[in-house]
Design a protein around this motif. Structure first.
Motif, short mmCIF file in Angstrom:
data_model
loop_
_atom_site.label_atom_id
_atom_site.label_comp_id
_atom_site.label_asym_id
_atom_site.label_seq_id
_atom_site.Cartn_x
_atom_site.Cartn_y
_atom_site.Cartn_z
N LEU A 163 1.73 7.46 7.53
CA LEU A 163 0.28 7.57 7.79
C LEU A 163 -0.17 6.56 8.85
N ASP B 138 -12.88 9.01 4.53
CA ASP B 138 -11.83 9.09 3.52
C ASP B 138 -11.52 10.56 3.27
N LEU C 51 -9.02 2.47 -4.75
CA LEU C 51 -8.24 1.24 -4.87
C LEU C 51 -9.17 0.05 -5.11
N ALA D 30 -4.16 6.41 -2.47
CA ALA D 30 -4.55 5.15 -1.81
C ALA D 30 -3.34 4.26 -1.54
N GLY E 125 -12.62 13.37 5.76
CA GLY E 125 -11.74 13.89 6.80
C GLY E 125 -10.36 13.30 6.71
N CYS F 93 -15.40 -1.12 1.25
CA CYS F 93 -15.43 -2.59 1.45
C CYS F 93 -15.40 -3.01 2.92
N LEU F 94 -14.54 -2.38 3.72
CA LEU F 94 -14.44 -2.81 5.13
C LEU F 94 -15.66 -2.35 5.92
N LEU G 94 -7.66 11.25 8.41
CA LEU G 94 -7.62 10.17 9.42
C LEU G 94 -8.84 10.28 10.34
N GLY H 128 -10.06 5.54 5.73
CA GLY H 128 -9.57 5.34 4.37
C GLY H 128 -10.40 4.25 3.70
N PRO I 105 -10.24 -3.38 -4.05
CA PRO I 105 -10.01 -4.16 -2.82
C PRO I 105 -9.24 -5.45 -3.11
#
Ligand code: SAM
Length: 292
Positions: A227, A151, A102, A217, A176, A133-134, A178, A128, A104
């Motif tokens: 989710l 992710d 995705l 995504a 993985g 970015c995070l 979650l 995820g 950001p």
């Protein structure tokens, strides 16, 4: 008979290239054609759009012009601008982007402010991660002992790895579902911008998003909330008592998401607004209630 004048190629300037691109994008119905043309042309020339004023008289080589024209045609056909430029700014970072993850969004930057205000240290996990970015922002701006980026998409993780190398920020990357790959009682902060659209909302998305950004995504399940609910549920096992979770959510489901968090035993549950005034972030603390 006078000899024929040799044909001389007149160099095309940056300004003319932007003008032409803007006309082409306007004809294709792009909303802000001049701004996009400036970003696309300067981005492909390796400059920032703030540089265009000082560089507008420079000549564009035939090779550069070919690449720009191809990109303008793809943008006119609906491909997102950031994928064509190949990079995007997120808080203090310039990140690589492509169709594996995705792009950001600006509102996602707000997760970092909230997370740092609530839990600025310890072990942080970004569920995820997409481009990373995070996780990368937490590493840069926080005082964390470690930052893990998870992710389920191999493509997204490969892009996050590229951004890890490009920024030189030390984060761990892992594949993985979650938080299932993490040890019990092992994290102090979970941040996530999980896929949160319903199948019907996904079908109504603008084609420039739906046809280019990965569906994994975007879609959170038939109803969209699945989710997020699973993360609030399964995230409890890995969270140390007193730790915080900060999530982005679909504003129309803010109240429902908060109610799920409360029912699962999360405390201090709060919903905050993004800069458009829409409920966008959920934060909650785990202090007991793991089996709630
Ligand atoms: C909305 S994107 C967010 C990406 C990035 N954090 C951002 O804000 O730009 C959601 C990400 O979650 C990942 N994802 C989807 N389902 C997942 C799951 N069950 N476990 C882990 N990651 C998942 C997707 O591959 C995607 O990269």
């Amino acid at each position: 008979v006078p000899p024929e004048a040799p044909s001389v190629e007149v160099p095309v300037s940056v300004r003319t290239t932007i003008d032409r691109a803007a006309r082409r994008l306007a004809a294709a119905g792009i909303e802000a054609p001049r701004r996009e043309a400036t970003r696309l042309v300067t981005g492909l020339l390796g400059a920032s759009s703030a540089d265009w004023w000082t560089r507008q008289g420079e000549a564009v080589s035939a090779d550069q012009l070919g690449r720009i024209e191809a990109a303008v045609a793809r943008r006119a056909a609906g491909e997102p601008l950031a994928y064509l430029i190949g990079s995007i700014g997120f808080r203090h970072l310039m990140l690589r982007v492509d169709g594996r993850a995705l792009i950001p969004r600006p509102e996602t930057e707000g997760i970092v402010d909230r997370a740092l205000a609530l839990q600025p240290g310890g072990r942080a996990v970004d569920v995820g991660t997409g481009t990373g970015c995070l996780a990368l922002s937490l590493r840069l701006e926080g005082g964390f002992r470690s930052v893990v980026a998870l992710d389920r998409s191999e493509g997204a993780l490969a892009l996050a790895e590229r951004n890890r190398r490009h920024t030189g920020l030390a984060i761990e990357l892992a594949r993985g579902d979650l938080t299932d790959s993490l040890a019990t009682d092992s994290v102090d902060l979970i941040v996530s911008n999980p896929p949160y659209l319903s199948v019907a909302e996904y079908r109504r998305l603008d084609p420039s998003v739906r046809e280019h950004e990965p569906s994994v995504a975007l879609v959170g399940g038939e109803e969209g909330i699945e989710l997020t609910r699973a993360l609030l549920d399964r995230g409890r096992r890995v969270m140390r008592l007193g730790g915080w979770i900060v999530l982005e959510l679909e504003s129309s489901r803010a109240a429902a998401t908060a109610a799920i968090a409360v029912s699962l035993g999360w405390q201090d549950v709060r919903v905050e607004e993004d800069f458009f005034g829409r409920p966008r972030y959920l934060a909650a603390r785990l202090d007991g209630g793991r089996n709630g």
